[in-house]
Design an enzyme around this catalytic site. Structure first.
Site, PDB file in Angstrom:
ATOM      1  N   ARG A 111      44.557  54.441  40.264  1.00  0.00           N
ATOM      2  CA  ARG A 111      44.786  53.028  40.695  1.00  0.00           C
ATOM      3  C   ARG A 111      46.148  52.438  40.495  1.00  0.00           C
ATOM      4  O   ARG A 111      46.439  51.654  41.334  1.00  0.00           O
ATOM      5  CB  ARG A 111      43.469  52.275  40.158  1.00  0.00           C
ATOM      6  CG  ARG A 111      43.387  50.867  40.822  1.00  0.00           C
ATOM      7  CD  ARG A 111      42.171  50.086  40.044  1.00  0.00           C
ATOM      8  NE  ARG A 111      42.426  49.906  38.688  1.00  0.00           N
ATOM      9  CZ  ARG A 111      41.314  49.144  38.256  1.00  0.00           C
ATOM     10  NH1 ARG A 111      39.922  48.874  38.714  1.00  0.00           N
ATOM     11  NH2 ARG A 111      41.253  49.252  36.868  1.00  0.00           N
ATOM     12  N   ARG A 121      67.036  34.697  38.916  1.00  0.00           N
ATOM     13  CA  ARG A 121      65.489  34.594  39.907  1.00  0.00           C
ATOM     14  C   ARG A 121      65.828  34.575  41.200  1.00  0.00           C
ATOM     15  O   ARG A 121      66.737  33.858  41.588  1.00  0.00           O
ATOM     16  CB  ARG A 121      65.108  33.133  39.367  1.00  0.00           C
ATOM     17  CG  ARG A 121      63.748  32.935  40.029  1.00  0.00           C
ATOM     18  CD  ARG A 121      63.193  31.656  39.492  1.00  0.00           C
ATOM     19  NE  ARG A 121      61.581  31.334  40.184  1.00  0.00           N
ATOM     20  CZ  ARG A 121      61.694  30.620  41.183  1.00  0.00           C
ATOM     21  NH1 ARG A 121      62.721  30.231  41.896  1.00  0.00           N
ATOM     22  NH2 ARG A 121      60.263  30.355  41.806  1.00  0.00           N
ATOM     23  N   GLU A 151      33.088  38.803  43.253  1.00  0.00           N
ATOM     24  CA  GLU A 151      32.899  39.809  42.098  1.00  0.00           C
ATOM     25  C   GLU A 151      32.915  38.646  40.802  1.00  0.00           C
ATOM     26  O   GLU A 151      33.373  37.476  41.043  1.00  0.00           O
ATOM     27  CB  GLU A 151      34.037  40.734  42.102  1.00  0.00           C
ATOM     28  CG  GLU A 151      35.475  40.128  42.160  1.00  0.00           C
ATOM     29  CD  GLU A 151      36.566  41.253  42.100  1.00  0.00           C
ATOM     30  OE1 GLU A 151      36.445  42.506  41.796  1.00  0.00           O
ATOM     31  OE2 GLU A 151      37.758  40.998  42.609  1.00  0.00           O
ATOM     32  N   LEU A 198      38.591  43.657  43.417  1.00  0.00           N
ATOM     33  CA  LEU A 198      39.197  45.002  42.826  1.00  0.00           C
ATOM     34  C   LEU A 198      38.283  46.300  42.901  1.00  0.00           C
ATOM     35  O   LEU A 198      37.109  46.260  42.608  1.00  0.00           O
ATOM     36  CB  LEU A 198      39.627  44.718  41.450  1.00  0.00           C
ATOM     37  CG  LEU A 198      40.451  45.588  40.543  1.00  0.00           C
ATOM     38  CD1 LEU A 198      41.723  45.684  40.944  1.00  0.00           C
ATOM     39  CD2 LEU A 198      40.210  45.601  39.207  1.00  0.00           C
TER      40      LEU A 198
HETATM   41  N1  PMP Z   1      37.146  42.888  39.232  1.00  0.00           N
HETATM   42  C1  PMP Z   1      38.152  42.250  38.815  1.00  0.00           C
HETATM   43  C2  PMP Z   1      38.543  41.216  39.036  1.00  0.00           C
HETATM   44  C3  PMP Z   1      38.631  42.785  37.440  1.00  0.00           C
HETATM   45  O1  PMP Z   1      39.547  42.155  36.544  1.00  0.00           O
HETATM   46  C4  PMP Z   1      38.299  43.942  36.902  1.00  0.00           C
HETATM   47  C5  PMP Z   1      38.691  44.407  35.473  1.00  0.00           C
HETATM   48  N2  PMP Z   1      40.063  44.525  35.541  1.00  0.00           N
HETATM   49  C6  PMP Z   1      37.121  44.740  37.358  1.00  0.00           C
HETATM   50  C7  PMP Z   1      36.665  44.206  38.639  1.00  0.00           C
HETATM   51  C8  PMP Z   1      36.609  45.763  37.014  1.00  0.00           C
HETATM   52  O2  PMP Z   1      37.616  46.902  36.973  1.00  0.00           O
HETATM   53  P1  PMP Z   1      37.476  48.335  35.944  1.00  0.00           P
HETATM   54  O3  PMP Z   1      36.019  48.801  36.100  1.00  0.00           O
HETATM   55  O4  PMP Z   1      38.423  49.306  36.569  1.00  0.00           O
HETATM   56  O5  PMP Z   1      37.927  47.572  34.532  1.00  0.00           O
END
Ligand code: PMP
Length: 287
Positions: A52, A101, A183, A207
């Protein structure tokens, strides 16, 4: 705290690790991160996080500054030097500091990325008191940008969401877009209805959780039906069980949404089973 951290090729006491005020991570949130969990002094799903990271960097036209094996070695050295049995390793790669910047990306040949890693010990990840009770979430509008599939360090809205939850007496927030849950502020969201595990499908809206991928794989192996589809806030409130997943919380039961208890208001049986399977299988495969 006496931590040894990693900065651009060096292992340093945390108080000696300094980054330029011109760093684009600081000025523009121009950087990506990963969080990998450590259990028994070993890394959970290192290759998933590495894959990732490569993808996030690629989407932002950045090149990966280190090979997989060097990343792995740095992770392992940090675990060893800080004697981490259980906890997390945070890594961040920004587009570096060009000395000024400017919205235009600097030339990577003259501006190398800034690479930072540090450990966060947490002996209560597996035996988590929160997981025994479950967490309470509120719903908030999803006001983030449109590339949530890239794991950038731009975390202001998720941080605000977490604060809204705390102010409301809850633990976390689920974000809602067009009536559907995207999420959690730092985790993927799931409901269970009539024995079916339901979670939003992958797109630029969320994500692509590494824990999500593992949990869905383990669920399928255990012949538990999975539906990758969007679900509404109303559906969530009427669910039998709910949970979130992330690298640092594994499978965390959700027992209340906007003040409405789910099921008995305690962690549900399928969620509890998934948490056990996830921890057991991940431990076996740890590097
Ligand atoms: N969604 C978001 C917005 C997140 O920040 C995270 C954790 N970083 C996850 C989902 C879960 O991802 P992972 O299982 O790879 O930690």
């Amino acid at each position: 705290m006496g931590r040894i951290v990693y900065l651009n090729g060096e292992f340093l006491p945390e108080e000696d690790a300094r980054v330029s005020i011109f760093d684009r991570g600081f000025l523009m949130a121009d950087g990506v991160y990963e969080v990998t969990t450590v259990i028994d002094g070993k890394l959970i799903d290192f290759d998933g996080h590495f894959a990732r990271l490569e993808r996030s960097l690629g989407e932002l036209d950045m090149t990966n500054p280190m090979t997989r094996d060097v990343w792995l070695d740095v992770h392992r050295q940090l675990v060893a030097r800080n004697e981490v049995e259980q906890g997390m390793i945070y890594l961040q790669v920004t587009r570096g500091a060009s000395g000024d910047r400017d919205f235009v990306f600097p030339d990577p040949a003259s501006t190398p990325p800034t690479v930072v890693l540090f450990t966060q010990a947490n002996p209560a990840l597996v035996d988590s008191p929160k997981a025994k009770k479950g967490i309470r979430v509120i719903s908030i509008e999803d006001l983030r940008w449109g590339r949530r599939d890239i794991k950038t360090v731009q975390l202001l809205y998720p941080s605000m969401g977490k604060m809204m939850a705390i102010k409301a007496g809850a633990d976390d927030a689920w974000m809602v877009q067009d009536g559907e849950i995207t999420e959690g502020t730092s985790n993927n969201a799931y409901i269970i209805k009539d024995g079916r595990i339901i979670t939003r499908g992958l797109s630029t809206d969320i994500l692509h959780g590494i824990t999500r991928a593992a949990v869905l794989r383990f669920a399928q192996e255990a012949q538990l039906p999975v539906e990758e589809r969007s679900f509404t806030l109303d559906e969530a409130k009427a669910a039998d069980e709910a949970f979130v997943t992330s690298a640092s919380t594994f499978v965390m039961p959700v027992v209340e949404i906007d003040g409405s208890p789910l099921g008995q208001g305690t962690p549900g049986p399928l969620t509890t089973r998934l948490r056990e399977i996830y921890i057991e299988e991940s431990r076996k495969a740890a590097l």
